[in-house]
Enzyme design. Sequence first.
Site, PDB file in Angstrom:
ATOM      1  N   TYR A 288       0.838  -1.215   0.000  1.00 41.87           N
ATOM      2  CA  TYR A 288       0.000   0.000   0.000  1.00 41.87           C
ATOM      3  C   TYR A 288       0.867   1.257   0.000  1.00 41.87           C
ATOM      4  O   TYR A 288       1.704   1.462   0.892  1.00 41.87           O
ATOM      5  CB  TYR A 288      -0.893  -0.016   1.228  1.00 41.87           C
ATOM      6  CG  TYR A 288      -1.981   1.032   1.219  1.00 41.87           C
ATOM      7  CD1 TYR A 288      -3.227   0.757   0.683  1.00 41.87           C
ATOM      8  CD2 TYR A 288      -1.755   2.289   1.760  1.00 41.87           C
ATOM      9  CE1 TYR A 288      -4.224   1.695   0.694  1.00 41.87           C
ATOM     10  CE2 TYR A 288      -2.753   3.247   1.777  1.00 41.87           C
ATOM     11  CZ  TYR A 288      -3.991   2.947   1.239  1.00 41.87           C
ATOM     12  OH  TYR A 288      -4.982   3.892   1.249  1.00 41.87           O
ATOM     13  N   TYR A 338      -5.240   5.438  -7.474  1.00 40.21           N
ATOM     14  CA  TYR A 338      -5.437   5.327  -6.028  1.00 40.21           C
ATOM     15  C   TYR A 338      -6.907   5.058  -5.770  1.00 40.21           C
ATOM     16  O   TYR A 338      -7.734   5.964  -5.778  1.00 40.21           O
ATOM     17  CB  TYR A 338      -4.977   6.585  -5.294  1.00 40.21           C
ATOM     18  CG  TYR A 338      -5.114   6.441  -3.794  1.00 40.21           C
ATOM     19  CD1 TYR A 338      -4.403   5.460  -3.108  1.00 40.21           C
ATOM     20  CD2 TYR A 338      -5.967   7.253  -3.067  1.00 40.21           C
ATOM     21  CE1 TYR A 338      -4.535   5.293  -1.736  1.00 40.21           C
ATOM     22  CE2 TYR A 338      -6.103   7.098  -1.681  1.00 40.21           C
ATOM     23  CZ  TYR A 338      -5.387   6.118  -1.032  1.00 40.21           C
ATOM     24  OH  TYR A 338      -5.524   5.958   0.321  1.00 40.21           O
TER      25      TYR A 338
END
Lengths: 383, 150
Positions: A288, A338
């Site tokens: 992440y 994203y």
Amino acid sequence: MAATLKDATAIVGIGQTAFAKQLPQSEKELACRAILAALADAGIAPAEVDAFASYTMEETDEVEVAKAIGAGDVTFFSKVGYGGGGSCATVGHLAAAVATGQATVGVAWRSRKRGSGPRPWKNTAVQLPTPGQWTRPFGLLRPADEIAMLARRYMHEYGATRDHLFNVAMACRNRANENPAAMMYERPLTREMYMTSRMISEPLCLFDNCLETDGALACVIVSAERARDCRQKPVYVHSVAQGLPAQHHGMVNYWNDDPLSGPAWTAARHLWKQADFGPQDIDVAQIYDAFTPLIPLSLEGYGFCGRGEGAAFTEGGALEMGGRLPINTGGGGLSEAYVHGFNLINEGVKQLRGISTAQVPDAATCLVTAGEGVPTSAILLRA
Amino acid sequence: MTTTAPADGLLLPVPDEDGAPFWEYAARGELRVQACAACGRLRFPPRPCCPHCQSFESEWRPMSGRGRIWSYVRPHPPLLPAYAAQAPYNVILVELAEAPGIRLAGNLVTSADAPLDSVDPARLRIGARVQVVFAETGGVTVPRWILEKA
């Protein structure tokens, strides 16, 4: 005899919409398109879906989605909190539901319009309830500011530099340059561009931050037994974990005795304990990356290197193709899209199917993580 | 104390029930931190019970107001308008002298009333000694920090 989720379920379908700064469709429509694409990929009819999982920040709820796609009776639904920390837990929750017979076909999804929609930190009305009273009045306004605070301390303690953060941004951008679906496809990054770009929150510059994106993704989870009859090669959910460390404080974990060892460490301990393999056996990782400093922190937390060694780990092309640990092979949050980390899950599946645009040869194991810095989650996938 | 708000339009703290005493003491020019009345351990942010001994009895202990910079950032726009007007400013985390695990977010300024960007960024340094001051902004008193005289 303890029950185990190990390889009991598999991801058999993945779907996504286009990723762009602006898409005309609503979040609900994008969600439905991604979910239907994932079901088509799996070869499973929408009427067979009986479980849903997403994030508490997801605004298309399962009632609307189930109705729109034509799902049957739903017997399990779950939402995971803490923004980007929830991504992998959606898969974990569905794996648990399917493995324990609460449902048979689970869909996890995330749909977002952050490219064209409002940024949450601009909403002053929600700026100040607890714990904002301790940070917002002083101008610590955005996630970038909050993580930059940890990044500065990390750099001070361990000698990490902007060059190390650049290594992260560059690895993600290089992979995005190979991925036609990525927002940064054919948009190369150079060290000079990075070093001279505008600051967002010093020490973080523009390229240390993820992309504002419109788009949606989904995946389909069934039992390992059912997976054998599906259209695609199953990608097994080998281990799952969530992590909320003792005395943790989301995003602004400044009151913990050790703010630089965050939720990744907690999730990792459980993740590896349940697994047949360890960090040294991971062929490719999807970590992440809402902000570049999360990568060295996660590399340490998930045990790829020792405490304080995450920045040095990025040297010598370690995160690039052919390196010690290729990461974010679709481009990640920094350069593909994203979407709260959901693209990392689907990219992990692509790697283990052997169809990534930046394929690691014979990849058989993949770590996927959710947001470090908030209560988090992670999954180990295997071919 | 301060007379005018140097930074109108900045976000004001909205205290919750647990945090309200902190701001009430700040309004009197006192920096206080919640402590367990049973085992004596300090805790921050304030909360209903002690994570060490689970007692619901608490008290607010005065701090010396001294500390060191643990970390800092310099936000640049895009920002909310009142902050953009002073950007790039600094936000520091101050590790309190009495309680190294308690780190208060704040701003390093040249004086209580000075703007958020009043300190030369070259003077921002992890480990620098700082001292609390109190500033009024929009009718609310917030702690700010000045470099301790060497």
